[in-house]
Structures are given as C-alpha cells and as structure tokens.
Design a protein around this motif. Structure first.
Motif, PDB file in Angstrom:
ATOM      1  N   GLY A   1       0.819  -1.199   0.000  1.00  0.00           N
ATOM      2  CA  GLY A   1       0.000   0.000   0.000  1.00  0.00           C
ATOM      3  C   GLY A   1       0.856   1.253   0.000  1.00  0.00           C
ATOM      4  N   SER A   2       0.185   2.391  -0.008  1.00  0.00           N
ATOM      5  CA  SER A   2       0.880   3.676  -0.103  1.00  0.00           C
ATOM      6  C   SER A   2       1.400   4.113   1.259  1.00  0.00           C
ATOM      7  CB  SER A   2      -0.063   4.749  -0.661  1.00  0.00           C
ATOM      8  OG  SER A   2      -0.493   4.410  -1.967  1.00  0.00           O
ATOM      9  N   VAL A   3       2.542   4.782   1.252  1.00  0.00           N
ATOM     10  CA  VAL A   3       3.115   5.375   2.456  1.00  0.00           C
ATOM     11  C   VAL A   3       3.346   6.858   2.179  1.00  0.00           C
ATOM     12  CG1 VAL A   3       4.223   3.249   3.213  1.00  0.00           C
ATOM     13  CG2 VAL A   3       5.453   4.793   1.682  1.00  0.00           C
ATOM     14  N   PRO A   4       3.288   7.707   3.203  1.00  0.00           N
ATOM     15  CA  PRO A   4       3.578   9.140   2.997  1.00  0.00           C
ATOM     16  C   PRO A   4       4.979   9.326   2.447  1.00  0.00           C
ATOM     17  CG  PRO A   4       2.584   8.758   5.150  1.00  0.00           C
ATOM     18  CD  PRO A   4       2.909   7.414   4.593  1.00  0.00           C
ATOM     19  N   GLN A   5       5.109  10.205   1.460  1.00  0.00           N
ATOM     20  CA  GLN A   5       6.399  10.426   0.818  1.00  0.00           C
ATOM     21  C   GLN A   5       6.640  11.917   0.627  1.00  0.00           C
ATOM     22  OE1 GLN A   5       7.140   8.005  -2.691  1.00  0.00           O
ATOM     23  NE2 GLN A   5       5.614   6.503  -2.049  1.00  0.00           N
ATOM     24  N   VAL A   6       7.926  12.274   0.469  1.00  0.00           N
ATOM     25  CA  VAL A   6       8.327  13.649   0.190  1.00  0.00           C
ATOM     26  C   VAL A   6       8.607  13.769  -1.298  1.00  0.00           C
ATOM     27  CG1 VAL A   6      10.021  15.456   0.637  1.00  0.00           C
ATOM     28  CG2 VAL A   6       9.307  13.932   2.481  1.00  0.00           C
ATOM     29  N   ARG A   7       7.864  14.647  -1.961  1.00  0.00           N
ATOM     30  CA  ARG A   7       8.057  14.839  -3.398  1.00  0.00           C
ATOM     31  C   ARG A   7       8.869  16.108  -3.642  1.00  0.00           C
ATOM     32  NH1 ARG A   7       3.467  14.532  -8.193  1.00  0.00           N
ATOM     33  NH2 ARG A   7       4.945  14.692  -9.940  1.00  0.00           N
ATOM     34  N   LEU A   8       9.832  16.019  -4.548  1.00  0.00           N
ATOM     35  CA  LEU A   8      10.675  17.156  -4.874  1.00  0.00           C
ATOM     36  C   LEU A   8       9.908  18.154  -5.731  1.00  0.00           C
ATOM     37  CD1 LEU A   8      13.965  15.270  -5.774  1.00  0.00           C
ATOM     38  CD2 LEU A   8      13.498  16.543  -3.694  1.00  0.00           C
ATOM     39  N   ALA A   9      10.128  19.444  -5.450  1.00  0.00           N
ATOM     40  CA  ALA A   9       9.469  20.487  -6.240  1.00  0.00           C
ATOM     41  C   ALA A   9      10.170  20.706  -7.574  1.00  0.00           C
ATOM     42  CB  ALA A   9       9.425  21.793  -5.447  1.00  0.00           C
TER      43      ALA A   9
ATOM     44  N   ARG B   1      10.753   9.913   6.093  1.00  0.00           N
ATOM     45  CA  ARG B   1       9.511   9.298   6.542  1.00  0.00           C
ATOM     46  C   ARG B   1       8.544  10.364   7.054  1.00  0.00           C
ATOM     47  NH1 ARG B   1       9.543   3.748   7.429  1.00  0.00           N
ATOM     48  NH2 ARG B   1      11.069   2.770   6.066  1.00  0.00           N
ATOM     49  N   PRO B   2       7.893  11.106   6.163  1.00  0.00           N
ATOM     50  CA  PRO B   2       6.949  12.140   6.621  1.00  0.00           C
ATOM     51  C   PRO B   2       5.744  11.518   7.312  1.00  0.00           C
ATOM     52  CG  PRO B   2       6.742  11.807   4.263  1.00  0.00           C
ATOM     53  CD  PRO B   2       7.933  10.986   4.699  1.00  0.00           C
ATOM     54  N   GLU B   3       5.145  12.276   8.206  1.00  0.00           N
ATOM     55  CA  GLU B   3       3.934  11.823   8.873  1.00  0.00           C
ATOM     56  C   GLU B   3       2.731  12.116   7.987  1.00  0.00           C
ATOM     57  OE1 GLU B   3       3.669  13.552  12.712  1.00  0.00           O
ATOM     58  OE2 GLU B   3       5.679  12.927  13.329  1.00  0.00           O
ATOM     59  N   ALA B   4       1.766  11.223   8.014  1.00  0.00           N
ATOM     60  CA  ALA B   4       0.574  11.380   7.179  1.00  0.00           C
ATOM     61  C   ALA B   4      -0.205  12.628   7.600  1.00  0.00           C
ATOM     62  CB  ALA B   4      -0.320  10.148   7.296  1.00  0.00           C
ATOM     63  N   GLY B   5      -0.636  13.402   6.606  1.00  0.00           N
ATOM     64  CA  GLY B   5      -1.455  14.573   6.866  1.00  0.00           C
ATOM     65  C   GLY B   5      -0.698  15.821   7.238  1.00  0.00           C
ATOM     66  N   VAL B   6       0.640  15.753   7.339  1.00  0.00           N
ATOM     67  CA  VAL B   6       1.449  16.910   7.709  1.00  0.00           C
ATOM     68  C   VAL B   6       2.056  17.515   6.448  1.00  0.00           C
ATOM     69  CG1 VAL B   6       3.403  17.740   9.072  1.00  0.00           C
ATOM     70  CG2 VAL B   6       1.947  15.898   9.952  1.00  0.00           C
ATOM     71  N   THR B   7       1.971  18.837   6.317  1.00  0.00           N
ATOM     72  CA  THR B   7       2.547  19.542   5.171  1.00  0.00           C
ATOM     73  C   THR B   7       3.931  20.039   5.540  1.00  0.00           C
ATOM     74  OG1 THR B   7       0.358  20.244   4.436  1.00  0.00           O
ATOM     75  CG2 THR B   7       2.254  21.441   3.545  1.00  0.00           C
ATOM     76  N   TYR B   8       4.907  19.716   4.712  1.00  0.00           N
ATOM     77  CA  TYR B   8       6.287  20.107   4.978  1.00  0.00           C
ATOM     78  C   TYR B   8       6.763  21.088   3.913  1.00  0.00           C
ATOM     79  CZ  TYR B   8       6.257  16.025   8.058  1.00  0.00           C
ATOM     80  OH  TYR B   8       5.962  15.124   9.038  1.00  0.00           O
ATOM     81  N   GLY B   9       7.840  21.795   4.255  1.00  0.00           N
ATOM     82  CA  GLY B   9       8.474  22.680   3.290  1.00  0.00           C
ATOM     83  C   GLY B   9       7.786  24.000   3.098  1.00  0.00           C
ATOM     84  N   HIS B  10       6.863  24.388   3.998  1.00  0.00           N
ATOM     85  CA  HIS B  10       6.132  25.626   3.803  1.00  0.00           C
ATOM     86  C   HIS B  10       6.820  26.827   4.428  1.00  0.00           C
ATOM     87  CE1 HIS B  10       4.843  23.815   7.621  1.00  0.00           C
ATOM     88  NE2 HIS B  10       4.690  25.048   8.056  1.00  0.00           N
ATOM     89  N   ALA B  11       7.769  26.608   5.357  1.00  0.00           N
ATOM     90  CA  ALA B  11       8.425  27.719   6.041  1.00  0.00           C
ATOM     91  C   ALA B  11       9.457  28.366   5.120  1.00  0.00           C
ATOM     92  CB  ALA B  11       9.086  27.236   7.334  1.00  0.00           C
TER      93      ALA B  11
END
Length: 591
Positions: free
Chosen positions: A300-308, A351-361
């Motif tokens: 199944g799917s796991v939370p991942q960090v995608r490059l911009a 290993r990002p946590e599900a539902g958390v948005t990263y990289g916004h700061a």
C-alpha cells in the motif's frame, strides 16, 4: 538594448530600458502581490485585478514570452497597471523596447543579492543581470551607469536628453573598520610589516586613517564582501601572497570526543567492513511505487516527500528505504562482472507523517531570522532517521578443490545484523515475520526493546528480478538512530575467564507461534548471572510432539568468576530459567 548590455559589461551594473510610452504612471519597486491588489501583509497596494484568472498571485509576462506566477517574496518593478519587470532578473513584455520605440526610460538600481538569487532560482530564470546582483554590484555605480547609457544614446543613436530624471536614494557612506596593529600577523601566522598592510589595503581601494594602536580602514563601495577586520586580513594575505605563509599543523583543541551516536555509526560500519562488506553510496531519489514497495510492511501507499524541482520526473520522490539504492548498485556491479558481492550503506531516509505539510516555512531575505522562525523552519522538515542496510548476492564461499560454492542466504543477512548489534552493544531479538518485499518464508522482524526497528531475510524473487538480480538475494535494513539511542558506553572486551565452565543442554516444548528468541530471553533472565551463554542449536517439529508445538534445544554454558562451578549449581540455574520460560510461554521440558 545593445547600449544597455554594453554598459553592463563595461561597468558591471545591470541596466534596463523601458518604452516610456508604454509605462503608465511612475515606477514603483515593491514585492509581488499575493492577491488582487494586496501585498503579503494584506494591505491594498493597487486597484483592480492584477492576478491571472484562477490564481491568487500576481503574474508577469517576461521578455521570453513566459507567463510567470509571482511569489510573495519576488521583487518587482511596477507602474499603475501592475508588475512590468522582475527586479534584477528580467523585464516584462508589456514595456519591451521594439523597433517602433522612440521614448526610452533608463533604470539602474541596486538590489539585495539574496532576494535576486531566490527569485532567479524560484523561476529557473538565470540572466546576466541576476548573476551580477547575486554576487554584489557596486551601489555607487548605478547613477554613473545610467548617465553612461544616456551619453552613448546621444553620441551613437542620435538621442535627445529630456530635462528630467531622478535619484530615489543616495548611497550611504561605509563605516570605517578598526584594524588593530598586529592583528593580521596574529591571525594569518606570518609577520607582515606595517607598510605591507597599508599598501595592500590601499591597493584594493580602501581609505586608511591612523588611530591609536590601529588603522581605521573604510572599504570601497565596490567591495561589499569586506565587512570586518577578518576580511581585511584576508585581503592582505591574498595580495602579499599565500605562498609566504608557513605550513604549520595546528594543535587540536581538547574535546569530549565523538558522541555515542557517532561512535555507534563508526563501529557499525567498521564491523561490517571488517567482515568483508563494502560500503557504498546511492542516490536518494526514487519513483513512488518503489518507495511504497520497500517503505511499507504490508503493502500500500506510504507518505512520501516529493521534490518540487526534480531532475527526473519519474524519480521525483525522496527514498523511504535504503534497499532500492543498494539493489540498483548490486545490479550495476553484477552487469560489470562482479557476481559475488556484499554491500551496505548508512544514510538518511525520509519518513513524513501522514497529513502533515512540509516545506512551507521560508526565512526572510536580508535579515537575521528569529528563534521562532528557525523553529518553524526545522518543523517544516520531515523526519529523516538514519538507517543502515545491506544487500548480499552471489557466493559467500567460493568453489575450490574439495569445497562446493555456498551462496549468500538469509542466515548471512542475520549474521550482518548480529555484527551491527555486537558493535553497538545492544541485543536485537529476531522473530519470523512477513514483509511485502521479502520472501514470505524467509523474513525476520528485528526488535529492539518493544519496537521493531527493521527486517532481514531474502528478497522476494519477483522483486529481485525487477532490479535485474536473478537468483537468491539476501538483505537487511535497520534503524540506526534507534540503535544509537539504546546504546550505552563503548563496548569493552570480555575478560579471559580462568574458571572452568559447566555446559548443559535443555529442550523445551512450546507452541509453534512463540518466537524462539523470546524463549531464549526468558531462559537467560531466569538463569541469572551464572549463565554465560545460551544458543539455539536445534528445532524439531513432528512425531512425538503434540500438534501445534515444536521443540527448541538450547546449549547453555555456566561459569562463576570466583570458583569452579558444580553441576548442581548449573542445574539449579538452568531450572530457574526453565521455570521462567514455563511461566511466560507454557514451556515444558521435552521427555
């Protein structure tokens, strides 16, 4: 246009020319609007809808005919119609000079290097102007450069100078820097004469005044990199020559040495290397499906960090496991003739946590960030635990006369895990488990305390084939940060015992679903300090045993540090261990 480019190369000052008849109202330098007519703080700046339909940010069509959605930190040149240029990077198409232009507005300015660099990278728009602003432009040359453009327009293009122009801000005088006598020599380690220091600083354009016990040096406007006495010392060393500085090995200051985590990392790598494994380094970018395969236990799917800004759109996700990179490295080596290999890697996984948005700061440009802003920046980074993993394929023992080849298998993967645990001084419990990328009958969960920190075994053949690795492939992966957190002081060698050991075996019948490691742990705990070593030597399941049970045989070694141990004492210790195993797991001695 040719004249503005010529002056930029001549004086180093980027200059932009506007078709004055296309400019409405005066020019304004501001940040891009985040909504129709509003700045980042929500204040109304311009009337009307200046954003592209369907977006909430201001847009600009640059000279390359690209429509660009602007960021709130982008600095723009604007008139009353909106943005007409991306400051310091590229002008806008709406005020472009064409063959029909007759009235020209010349603009020369100095912009913050950090702001321009971020805008150029954000829009992937490097230009001759942005490259110069990124490195720093003399703030005093802008007015001179604009005048030079006007002079050449008059001399070469038959232009007529209008009787108006403006300078929005004058260049502030730079503050002098105090350079104490002897500071340069003390810092660099070479005895410079006062004349050498003065002549060097004068050569770079510095204004020098005498003070008590020091020189007061005012750097020239075209050297924004000179900001303190240390950078002045560097200029003296550069001009006099680095070759005169004597080579001297500095004395290392005393310190506390490596941290426990650093020691564990080095011991783990050194232990594997001493066992014949080779350390490698792989790229951390993979496709989403591969990350799901190795980053999930059950699939199944796991939370991942995608490059911009991924270089390869198909490899645009940060890795969730080290194994895919090791598999690729193994396949590459195998294709080049290395058919027997044991490799490993230490590195970060994401290993990002599900539902958390990263990289916004985003930190502000040109000002020192506050502690709160730094904390927000750190919070915008996903968890990045350090793992250690390995892949083994081919033959562990090569064929020789009288010796058949022996292939790597799951036992070799577990041996590598034991090597890491031994180096770190921790006890990892091995129990049978399942993992979507491992062979269902040859997979073990690796538990430290009450937490599963990794898996080991043989890779599923279909997964190995997908990486062009045919045959048996053994692998393991562990959370090295978790191991370092559980590790204590450095591992010390066991003393050589002089007392005689007493050995005994015990066979325990337990349910088949009870891991042998748990039974072994109960034996060790119950037997106490007299039990020196316990090892599982045999597993039997079949005739003579009740259905759903199996027999586990352990070889036990007992020893007392101060006396010769009797068989009675060894038996009593063994029975105490058996009693605890019976209490916890219903274990019974096999008849």
């Amino acid at each position: 246009v040719d004249i503005t480019n010529y002056v930029m190369f001549e004086l180093g000052q980027p200059i932009h020319g506007y078709d004055l008849d296309k400019v409405t109202g005066g020019l304004t330098v501001r940040r891009a609007l985040t909504a129709a007519g509003r700045d980042a703080a929500g204040r109304v700046v311009a009337e009307g809808d200046v954003s592209r339909p369907g977006t909430s940010h201001e847009t600009l069509t640059t000279l390359d005919e690209q429509v660009r959605t602007l960021h709130a930190e982008d600095l723009v040149i604007a008139d009353t119609s909106g943005a007409i240029g991306l400051a310091g990077v590229m002008g806008g198409a709406s005020t472009e000079i064409t063959s029909t232009t007759t009235n020209v507005l010349i603009e020369a300015a100095n912009f913050d290097p950090v702001s321009i660099a971020r805008s150029a990278r954000r829009h992937k728009l490097p230009s001759e102007a942005s490259r110069r602003f990124e490195r720093g432009v003399d703030p005093a040359v802008a007015e001179v450069a604009a005048g030079r453009v006007v002079q050449l327009l008059v001399d070469l293009a038959g232009g007529v100078v209008a009787d108006h122009g403006s300078v929005s801000a004058s260049v502030a005088d730079r503050e002098p820097i105090e350079l104490p006598d002897g500071f340069v020599s003390g810092l660099i380690g070479y005895e410079y004469t006062p004349e050498q220091v003065r002549s060097s600083l004068a050569e770079i354009g510095g204004q020098i005044a005498e003070a008590k016990g020091a020189l007061m040096v005012t750097p020239p406007s075209w050297r924004p990199d000179i900001t303190d006495k240390w950078t002045l010392a560097e200029e003296v060393a550069r001009i006099i020559g680095f070759d005169v500085i004597p080579a001297m090995l500095p004395v290392a200051p005393p310190g506390r040495g490596y941290t426990v985590a650093q020691q564990v990392r080095r011991r783990a790598s050194n232990g594997l290397a001493s066992a014949g494994h080779t350390e490698t380094l792989a790229y951390p970018f993979f496709d989403e499906a591969t990350n799901n395969l190795f980053g999930s236990v059950a699939g199944g799917s796991v939370p991942q960090v995608r490059l911009a800004n991924a270089l390869d759109s198909e490899q645009g996700w940060m890795r969730t496991s080290l194994l895919p990179g090791l598999m690729q490295t193994a396949a590459r080596n195998r294709s080049r003739g290395f058919t027997d290999l044991a490799i490993f890697e230490q590195g970060l996984v994401f290993r990002p946590e599900a539902g958390v948005t990263y990289g916004h700061a985003m930190l502000p440009a040109g000002t020192r960030p506050t502690d709160t802003q730094i904390a927000e920046l750190n919070a915008s980074i996903p968890p990045q635990p350090r793992h250690i993993a390995g892949v083994l394929f081919g033959d562990a023992v090569l064929r020789e006369p009288g010796q058949k080849a022996v292939s790597f298998d799951w036992q070799d993967a577990l041996a590598a895990v034991e090597q890491i645990a031994s180096a770190a001084g921790v006890r990892i419990v091995v129990s049978q488990a399942t993992h979507v990328s491992f062979h269902p009958g040859r997979c073990a969960a690796l538990t430290l305390g009450d937490t599963v920190i990794g898996y080991a075994g043989e890779i599923l053949p279909t997964v190995a084939d997908a990486f062009n690795l045919s045959g048996r492939v053994a692998a393991y992966e562990l959370d090295l940060d978790a191991i370092a957190a559980a590790a204590g002081e450095p591992v010390s060698a066991e003393p050589v015992h002089t007392m005689t050991a007493a050995t005994q075996d015990v066979s325990l019948v337990v349910a088949t679903d009870i891991p042998a490691a748990h039974v072994q742990a109960a034996l060790i705990e119950g037997a106490g300090d007299l039990l020196e070593h316990a090892r599982l030597v045999d597993i039997y399941q079949g005739e003579g045993l009740p259905a759903g049970t199996r027999s586990l045989t352990f070889a036990l070694r007992f020893r007392a540090p101060d006396r010769t141990l009797t068989q009675v004492e060894a038996t009593e210790a063994k029975q105490a261990g058996v009693a605890l195993a019976a209490e916890r797991f219903g274990a019974a001695i096999r008849d």
